[in-house]
Design a protein around this motif. Structure first.
Motif, mmCIF file in Angstrom:
data_model
loop_
_atom_site.group_PDB
_atom_site.id
_atom_site.type_symbol
_atom_site.label_atom_id
_atom_site.label_comp_id
_atom_site.label_asym_id
_atom_site.label_seq_id
_atom_site.Cartn_x
_atom_site.Cartn_y
_atom_site.Cartn_z
ATOM 1 N N TYR A 1 5.339 -7.551 45.198
ATOM 2 C CA TYR A 1 5.685 -6.241 45.743
ATOM 3 C C TYR A 1 4.537 -5.242 45.610
ATOM 4 N N ARG A 2 3.317 -5.751 45.688
ATOM 5 C CA ARG A 2 2.134 -4.890 45.695
ATOM 6 C C ARG A 2 1.269 -5.276 46.883
ATOM 7 N N ALA A 3 0.722 -4.282 47.533
ATOM 8 C CA ALA A 3 -0.164 -4.527 48.670
ATOM 9 C C ALA A 3 -1.600 -4.363 48.209
ATOM 10 N N VAL A 4 -2.289 -5.490 48.022
ATOM 11 C CA VAL A 4 -3.677 -5.486 47.560
ATOM 12 C C VAL A 4 -4.594 -6.003 48.664
ATOM 13 N N THR A 5 -4.315 -7.202 49.132
ATOM 14 C CA THR A 5 -5.118 -7.782 50.200
ATOM 15 C C THR A 5 -4.498 -7.442 51.557
ATOM 16 N N SER A 6 -5.247 -7.712 52.622
ATOM 17 C CA SER A 6 -4.730 -7.432 53.962
ATOM 18 C C SER A 6 -3.505 -8.284 54.272
ATOM 19 N N SER A 7 -3.473 -9.526 53.784
ATOM 20 C CA SER A 7 -2.299 -10.376 54.012
ATOM 21 C C SER A 7 -1.073 -9.831 53.290
ATOM 22 N N ASP A 8 -1.293 -9.142 52.140
ATOM 23 C CA ASP A 8 -0.173 -8.495 51.444
ATOM 24 C C ASP A 8 0.452 -7.429 52.330
ATOM 25 N N TYR A 9 -0.392 -6.651 52.997
ATOM 26 C CA TYR A 9 0.132 -5.603 53.876
ATOM 27 C C TYR A 9 0.935 -6.214 55.026
ATOM 28 N N GLU A 10 0.467 -7.326 55.550
ATOM 29 C CA GLU A 10 1.204 -7.979 56.631
ATOM 30 C C GLU A 10 2.563 -8.455 56.146
ATOM 31 N N SER A 11 2.622 -9.028 54.943
ATOM 32 C CA SER A 11 3.886 -9.517 54.399
ATOM 33 C C SER A 11 4.833 -8.374 54.076
ATOM 34 N N VAL A 12 4.314 -7.347 53.416
ATOM 35 C CA VAL A 12 5.152 -6.221 53.022
ATOM 36 C C VAL A 12 5.685 -5.488 54.241
ATOM 37 N N LEU A 13 4.851 -5.318 55.256
ATOM 38 C CA LEU A 13 5.292 -4.597 56.437
ATOM 39 C C LEU A 13 6.410 -5.356 57.149
ATOM 40 N N GLY A 14 6.277 -6.680 57.232
ATOM 41 C CA GLY A 14 7.355 -7.462 57.818
ATOM 42 C C GLY A 14 8.635 -7.380 57.017
ATOM 43 N N TYR A 15 8.521 -7.078 55.725
ATOM 44 C CA TYR A 15 9.692 -6.953 54.850
ATOM 45 C C TYR A 15 10.363 -5.595 55.002
ATOM 46 N N ILE A 16 9.584 -4.523 55.090
ATOM 47 C CA ILE A 16 10.175 -3.182 55.122
ATOM 48 C C ILE A 16 10.509 -2.716 56.530
ATOM 49 N N TYR A 17 9.931 -3.373 57.550
ATOM 50 C CA TYR A 17 10.185 -2.964 58.929
ATOM 51 C C TYR A 17 10.607 -4.193 59.728
ATOM 52 N N PRO A 18 11.902 -4.384 59.940
ATOM 53 C CA PRO A 18 12.393 -5.631 60.543
ATOM 54 C C PRO A 18 12.067 -5.783 62.016
ATOM 55 N N ASN A 19 11.642 -4.710 62.672
ATOM 56 C CA ASN A 19 11.424 -4.754 64.115
ATOM 57 C C ASN A 19 10.024 -5.254 64.480
ATOM 58 N N VAL A 20 9.395 -5.985 63.567
ATOM 59 C CA VAL A 20 8.030 -6.469 63.796
ATOM 60 C C VAL A 20 8.073 -7.784 64.571
ATOM 61 N N GLU A 21 7.367 -7.818 65.683
ATOM 62 C CA GLU A 21 7.159 -9.079 66.398
ATOM 63 C C GLU A 21 5.875 -9.740 65.931
ATOM 64 N N SER A 22 4.843 -8.947 65.723
ATOM 65 C CA SER A 22 3.568 -9.460 65.222
ATOM 66 C C SER A 22 2.841 -8.310 64.531
ATOM 67 N N VAL A 23 2.106 -8.630 63.476
ATOM 68 C CA VAL A 23 1.389 -7.598 62.722
ATOM 69 C C VAL A 23 0.046 -8.153 62.274
ATOM 70 N N THR A 24 -0.950 -7.290 62.241
ATOM 71 C CA THR A 24 -2.250 -7.643 61.686
ATOM 72 C C THR A 24 -2.741 -6.490 60.827
ATOM 73 N N ALA A 25 -3.484 -6.827 59.794
ATOM 74 C CA ALA A 25 -4.061 -5.814 58.906
ATOM 75 C C ALA A 25 -5.457 -6.274 58.502
ATOM 76 N N PHE A 26 -6.377 -5.324 58.416
ATOM 77 C CA PHE A 26 -7.742 -5.653 57.993
ATOM 78 C C PHE A 26 -8.341 -4.434 57.306
ATOM 79 N N GLY A 27 -9.220 -4.700 56.363
ATOM 80 C CA GLY A 27 -9.821 -3.638 55.580
ATOM 81 C C GLY A 27 -10.890 -2.880 56.330
ATOM 82 N N GLY A 28 -11.093 -1.644 55.947
ATOM 83 C CA GLY A 28 -12.106 -0.820 56.584
ATOM 84 C C GLY A 28 -13.514 -1.339 56.402
ATOM 85 N N GLU A 29 -13.713 -2.205 55.401
ATOM 86 C CA GLU A 29 -15.057 -2.762 55.193
ATOM 87 C C GLU A 29 -15.458 -3.697 56.333
ATOM 88 N N GLU A 30 -14.492 -4.135 57.139
ATOM 89 C CA GLU A 30 -14.805 -4.993 58.281
ATOM 90 C C GLU A 30 -15.226 -4.190 59.505
#
Length: 682
Positions: free
Chosen positions: A313-342
């Motif tokens: 239940y912590r968002a550290v890596t970009s994949s964590d954000y993808e997992s957490v977002l799919g958990y808290i927002y059920p209306n997700v069809e597809s999600v991507t997350a990437f760090g600003g360093e990219e």
């Protein structure tokens, strides 16, 4: 004599194993196992063993999250790692209305429960609120503004705590509950008027022995159970406490898109007297209903449960954000997350998130704000989440299937079959997602497998981005494809649909001119079908073929040929397999896909020498402009302006696809290679 080791539990193999065992026994040396009555007994033994093995295998599968098939078992296994599946979600809308003609009234309260009837696309739904709303009355006028209403029926259920019961359970009787609307109040006794609000928790971090909290878990038949503390983790309920649980039961996804509402609620004044419904104005719809969804599927539970557990239940890596977002927002069809360093240049301390919702193309600004607030409960300090609108990368093909007319003399039927197969592939999991990949070999093999009469096909792939122009303002545009470009000609590898610009009469197009293997320049030209292009601006931007980027220098676009202020920019990919890099959402566009059926005269035997065989180009035929099947703009073209501007134009930031607009009064930055600042990119 011992049985041999079973290597196969097929019925016939089990039966053969029993026969082999009996044959090895000297008491059955003279038996005919095929014809004797013993064969019936062997069949019964084999059948019993087969059924037992099957049941054992199924029971064992239900013990593991990956292989379980019954929802109750999947939910139970997910519960062991602290995961509570998402419930059904009510569609939410925002409305405003007012009440007038009030006398001797200081406050009005819109009571919890039924508020509105809402008209959806195919049917009507009722909308409720889980908590009462009180507003002041000023000069006989009260305004209920930005009221969030939930599709569904408001239900209240009560329990009396009985400590004499060994294992008392607090089960909410209804299915289809939106658990986000659950409100739990606890009174010292049923006759008490005071109450304490208990809050739902999803983990025990920060919970003490005096915390007024409860846990929620799904049980059988998609119902839910409340679990209270034990004076170690959370406060324990006392004997005769009176627990009131209220919630909304919902129709889920069906309640989306309701936009017309009529008031049927209950409003009372400060004394509890009801207000005449005739004093209530017409309801103004601020946001039509959205974000309704069904209960989380078994497949989704299997996917998210281990990922949420691994992130703790912590968002550290970009994949964590993808997992957490799919958990808290059920209306997700597809999600991507990437760090600003990219990013180029890097933007440290930020994580960029792009979401494709199920019901629509973009997230509303209100939804983005809500999700950012929810993500703060999971994000590590110092990391700022930022939502960016998704950007579509369209894949189009031009295919020429060859068919044997001796086997099928109806090319229209074959063409329909090819179109249907490609349409089915356009809806597959390969595309229609972030990180999607259009697989050329799959598309080509689908065409060949439509009918035995199809002998081969020549298929060419192009990619497209839609630039949404900011009309009447000087702007720079950057459009990124995330795929390397191919350059087979010295010019016109990148082409566009038409638009008009300030100071030039007629329709203008853009194209590229190759400088070297890595770089090219963009130029503007006018063109009449059948004529010769007339270059009007030779240095209008640059092309980076290696990274698939088109940069357009400062230009004032006045109108576009394609509707919605869109300029379609087409390029030739270096690889026929197209990927969606970072925040690019891959979409296979059937609207602009071309299918040309050609007879294979060699296969039919009509022309075995091949002298009349119709050859099709395996390479791209150069064109000066893009031919599009997209809707044409119905707005009248703007006349070229003679006004001059004294403004200066700054370079656009190198985000994935941006347009930067400057004038003497306004600077606007939009995403998606031309999406508006509020609506996102295309």
């Amino acid at each position: 004599m011992a049985f041999g080791q079973y290597v196969n539990l097929d019925f016939a193999d089990i039966k053969q194993s029993i026969r082999d065992y009996l044959r090895a026994n000297t008491n059955f040396t003279d038996y005919d196992f095929e014809g004797s009555n013993l064969s019936i007994i062997i069949d019964a033994l084999a059948y019993n063993t087969y059924i037992t093995a099957y049941n054992t295998n199924m029971a064992a599968n239900e013990c593991f999250l990956d292989s379980a098939t019954l929802r109750e078992n999947v939910v139970s296994l997910a519960r062991n790692i602290g995961y509570v599946p998402r419930s059904r979600r009510s569609a939410r809308a925002k409305v405003s209305f007012n009440v007038s003609g009030l006398t001797a009234t200081s406050t009005l309260t819109l009571n919890s429960g039924l508020v509105c009837n809402g008209a959806g696309t195919n049917s009507n739904f009722i909308f409720s609120i889980p908590e009462s709303i009180t507003v002041p009355v000023v000069n006989g006028f009260a305004e209920f503004s930005n009221v969030e209403i939930y599709e569904g029926t408001y239900v209240s259920q009560a329990f009396t705590v009985n400590s004499s019961l060994f294992n008392q359970r607090y089960i909410l009787d209804n299915s289809f509950i939106d658990t986000s609307t659950i409100k739990v109040l606890v009174r010292p006794s049923q006759s008490s008027t005071s109450s304490v609000t208990y809050k739902q928790i999803d983990n025990i971090i920060g919970i003490t022995s005096t915390s007024n909290s409860y846990l929620l878990q799904e049980i059988e038949d998609e119902r839910y159970e409340l679990t209270f503390g034990d004076n170690v983790i959370g406060k324990k309920l006392d004997n005769n406490n009176y627990v009131i649980a209220s919630y909304i039961t919902s129709a889920g996804r069906d309640g989306n898109d309701a936009s017309e509402f009529s008031f049927v609620g209950n409003i009372t004044n400060q004394d509890g007297a009801s207000i005449d419904a005739a004093d209530v104005s017409l309801i103004e719809t601020l946001e039509k209903s959205r974000d309704g969804d069904e209960i989380e599927s078994i497949t989704s539970i299997k996917y998210y449960a281990p990922r949420i557990y691994s992130s703790q239940y912590r968002a550290v890596t970009s994949s964590d954000y993808e997992s957490v977002l799919g958990y808290i927002y059920p209306n997700v069809e597809s999600v991507t997350a990437f760090g600003g360093e990219e990013m180029t240049p890097p933007r440290f301390g930020k994580v960029f998130i792009s979401v494709k919702p199920r019901n629509g193309d973009f997230l509303s600004d209100e939804t983005k704000r809500e999700l950012i607030q929810k993500l703060k409960n999971y994000a590590v300090a110092g990391i700022v989440p930022e939502f960016i609108d998704l950007k579509y990368l369209y894949v189009e093909i031009n295919t020429t299937p060859y068919y044997n007319p001796s086997l099928n003399d109806n090319p229209n039927t074959l063409k329909t079959g090819v179109s249907n197969a490609l349409t089915q592939y356009s809806r597959s999991i390969d595309v229609n997602k972030f990180g999607g990949r259009f697989k050329y070999s799959k598309a080509v093999s689908l065409i060949d497998s439509i009918d035995s009469s199809i002998t081969s096909n020549i298929t060419l792939v192009t990619i497209r981005r839609n630039l949404k122009a900011v009309l009447g303002q000087f702007a720079q545009y950057e459009v990124c494809y995330g795929n390397m470009f191919h350059t087979q000609e010295s010019s016109y590898n990148v082409v566009s649909t038409g638009f008009t610009i300030e100071g030039i009469t007629g329709t203008v197009y853009l194209a590229d001119e190759v400088i070297n293997r890595e770089k090219g320049r963009i130029f503007f030209f006018t063109y009449t079908e059948g004529g010769t292009p007339n270059i009007i601006k030779k240095n209008a931007g640059t092309v980076d073929y290696m990274h698939g980027e088109v940069l357009i220098d400062t230009v004032n676009i006045l109108s576009t040929v394609i509707a919605n202020n869109v300029i379609e920019i087409q390029a030739i990919p270096h690889s026929n397999d197209i990927i969606g890099l970072r925040d690019l959402y891959v979409k296979f566009d059937m609207t602009n896909t071309t299918i040309n059926m050609v007879q294979d005269l060699i296969a039919s035997g009509e022309n075995t020498s091949g002298s009349r065989f119709v050859h099709t180009h395996s390479y791209y035929t150069p064109t000066f402009t893009r031919k599009s099947q997209s809707p044409v703009s119905t707005a009248s073209a703007l006349l070229p302006s003679t006004a001059s501007s004294t403004s200066t134009t700054t370079s656009s930031s190198n985000t994935y696809a941006t347009s930067t607009t400057t004038s003497s009064t306004t600077t606007t930055t939009s995403s998606g290679g031309g999406g508006s600042s509020s609506g996102g990119g295309y």
